[in-house]
Scaffold this active site. Structure first.
Site, PDB file in Angstrom:
ATOM      1  N   ASN A  85      -0.109 -31.456  55.297  1.00  0.00           N
ATOM      2  CA  ASN A  85       1.344 -30.981  54.952  1.00  0.00           C
ATOM      3  C   ASN A  85       2.000 -32.273  54.559  1.00  0.00           C
ATOM      4  OD1 ASN A  85       3.875 -29.915  54.691  1.00  0.00           O
ATOM      5  ND2 ASN A  85       3.905 -28.898  56.752  1.00  0.00           N
ATOM      6  N   ARG A 101      -0.955 -27.817  52.212  1.00  0.00           N
ATOM      7  CA  ARG A 101       0.573 -26.850  51.992  1.00  0.00           C
ATOM      8  C   ARG A 101       1.353 -27.771  50.574  1.00  0.00           C
ATOM      9  NH1 ARG A 101       6.447 -27.821  54.189  1.00  0.00           N
ATOM     10  NH2 ARG A 101       7.091 -25.864  53.861  1.00  0.00           N
ATOM     11  N   HIS A 159       8.730 -20.706  52.445  1.00  0.00           N
ATOM     12  CA  HIS A 159       8.198 -20.261  54.020  1.00  0.00           C
ATOM     13  C   HIS A 159       7.127 -18.980  53.592  1.00  0.00           C
ATOM     14  CE1 HIS A 159      12.230 -21.806  55.413  1.00  0.00           C
ATOM     15  NE2 HIS A 159      11.234 -22.834  55.830  1.00  0.00           N
ATOM     16  N   ARG A 165      21.412 -27.501  55.223  1.00  0.00           N
ATOM     17  CA  ARG A 165      21.734 -26.890  54.036  1.00  0.00           C
ATOM     18  C   ARG A 165      22.669 -25.897  54.000  1.00  0.00           C
ATOM     19  NH1 ARG A 165      15.598 -25.365  53.180  1.00  0.00           N
ATOM     20  NH2 ARG A 165      14.839 -27.551  53.871  1.00  0.00           N
ATOM     21  N   GLU A 201       1.458 -21.706  60.485  1.00  0.00           N
ATOM     22  CA  GLU A 201       0.913 -21.673  59.184  1.00  0.00           C
ATOM     23  C   GLU A 201      -0.280 -22.548  58.853  1.00  0.00           C
ATOM     24  OE1 GLU A 201       5.228 -22.740  56.940  1.00  0.00           O
ATOM     25  OE2 GLU A 201       5.158 -23.438  59.176  1.00  0.00           O
TER      26      GLU A 201
END
Length: 388
Positions: free
Chosen positions: A7, A83, A172, A231, A375
């Site tokens: 990742n 990923r 996600h 964010r 994940e």
């Protein structure tokens, strides 16, 4: 099958070597501060943790160091899963790496420039160093790609949408897909309309009806939707034009502000970490209290929006860093959803566990669970499915 999951972030690279049958993790680690002074690699193996201070000028150098470190692990690598943040219009599902599919990752990179280019570089070096191993691209956006058109289409001219591929992509997706899979098994297939609540530094909700994504809160980019660590989440799009014209801020300055200087960090004026903010609230800090209240409000508001996309909801699942670990956040969101019949048991909510668990009361109209996400395992399972 032993799969190495990679990742690559904008300045980091996480890795994990695990077995898809047993779920055992043989080794994992993180390359930090890539391209920045003070870079290092944190590695964990057989319960032991080591830190290696090493220059990491780029992601290619980082992945080479990872492979050197993994030589000490007495387990063969049989496939590599990557990923990828943005799959764009090419990846409605995970795909085996070829020259063509790797080219697609680079082609859609303008939608996620800080991630996709780095991820493509890592894929490239993996193919060069181990040509005998298969590689698989697992995009975060794939799970959302086939949501209904009325959910993904923006109300802007069709020629703009078609020419520049402007639509809701979400993010996600790998986590939300894992949560659906786990909840479906955990509830003995009694869940049909699930709102998956991936609440971390980056946060999104996903409406999943019988395994199909119906809508999600992130949009063209991961900036949309919930209030997050740094964010801003959803704001009036005209805010960008206003700040550009009146405050004389450049597009890049606004981009940086909204992605890295906003969210919980901006409102609390303390931290982007919910733990620090909760501590501040408990000490009487009004700004921290407001940051948390905004988080509860927006999460509950968009939860109702996700439920509307399925015309109902029977289950909600909290996951990711905040969702799995913050008793306060879960209670705050649940309190905001009491009008929908959500009730959680304070004692069950306070339990900490690595296993899926129900935290709602027997009379709650919506079943509420906490489900640790994985994940890496989801990516590894895709590698196994595609490489055999």
């Amino acid at each position: 099958m032993n799969v190495l999951v990679v990742n690559a972030g904008s300045s980091s690279l996480k890795y994990q070597l695990l077995n898809t049958t047993t779920g055992e993790v043989f080794a994992k680690g993180n390359c930090e501060r890539i391209g920045i002074d003070g870079s290092f690699i944190g590695h964990s193996e057989n319960g032991k943790k080591d830190t290696l201070e090493v220059a990491l000028p780029d992601h290619k150098t980082a992945i080479k160091h990872v492979f050197d470190i993994l030589k000490t692990v007495d387990q063969p690598i049989e496939g590599i899963g990557h990923r990828v943040v943005q799959g764009g219009w090419y990846f409605p599902e995970s795909k085996v790496v070829t020259d063509e599919t790797l080219g697609w990752v680079r082609e859609v990179a303008p939608l996620a420039p800080l991630h996709n280019y780095a991820e493509a570089d890592v894929i490239e070096i993996c193919r060069e160093m181990f040509p005998e191993l298969g590689n698989v691209i697992v995009p975060d956006t794939a799970f959302h790609y086939n949501m209904p058109e009325h959910a993904w289409r923006y109300a802007i001219p069709r020629d703009v949408v078609d020419t520049y591929h402007v639509r809701k992509y979400g993010a996600h997706g790998t986590s939300h897909r894992y949560i659906w899979r786990t909840v479906d098994e955990f509830t003995n297939h009694e869940t049909h309309k699930l709102v998956s609540c991936h609440l971390g530094s980056g946060a999104s909700l996903c409406a999943i009806e019988d395994g199909q994504c119906m809508d999600t809160t992130m949009g063209l980019t991961p900036l949309d939707g919930l209030v997050m660590g740094t964010r801003c989440g959803a704001v009036d799009p005209a805010t960008v034009f206003y700040l550009n014209r009146v405050a004389n801020m450049s597009i890049d300055e606004i981009d940086t502000m909204m992605n890295k200087q906003s969210g919980l960090l901006a409102v609390s004026a303390k931290s982007s970490d919910s733990r620090d903010i909760e501590a501040g609230m408990n000490e009487g800090d009004e700004k921290c209290a407001m940051a948390l209240e905004m988080f509860y409000y927006r999460t509950s508001q968009l939860f109702a929006e996700m439920a509307a996309s399925m015309e109902g909801v029977d289950t909600m699942a909290f996951t990711a860093g905040i969702g799995e670990n913050s008793v306060t956040m879960r209670q705050g969101v649940a309190d905001r959803l009491a009008w929908m019949g959500v009730k959680i048991d304070p004692e069950l909510n306070a339990i900490r566990s690595d296993d899926p668990r129900v935290i709602s009361t027997p009379d709650s109209k919506i079943r509420v669970l906490v489900v640790p996400t994985n994940e890496e395992l989801m990516i590894a399972l895709d590698v196994e499915a595609l490489l055999g």
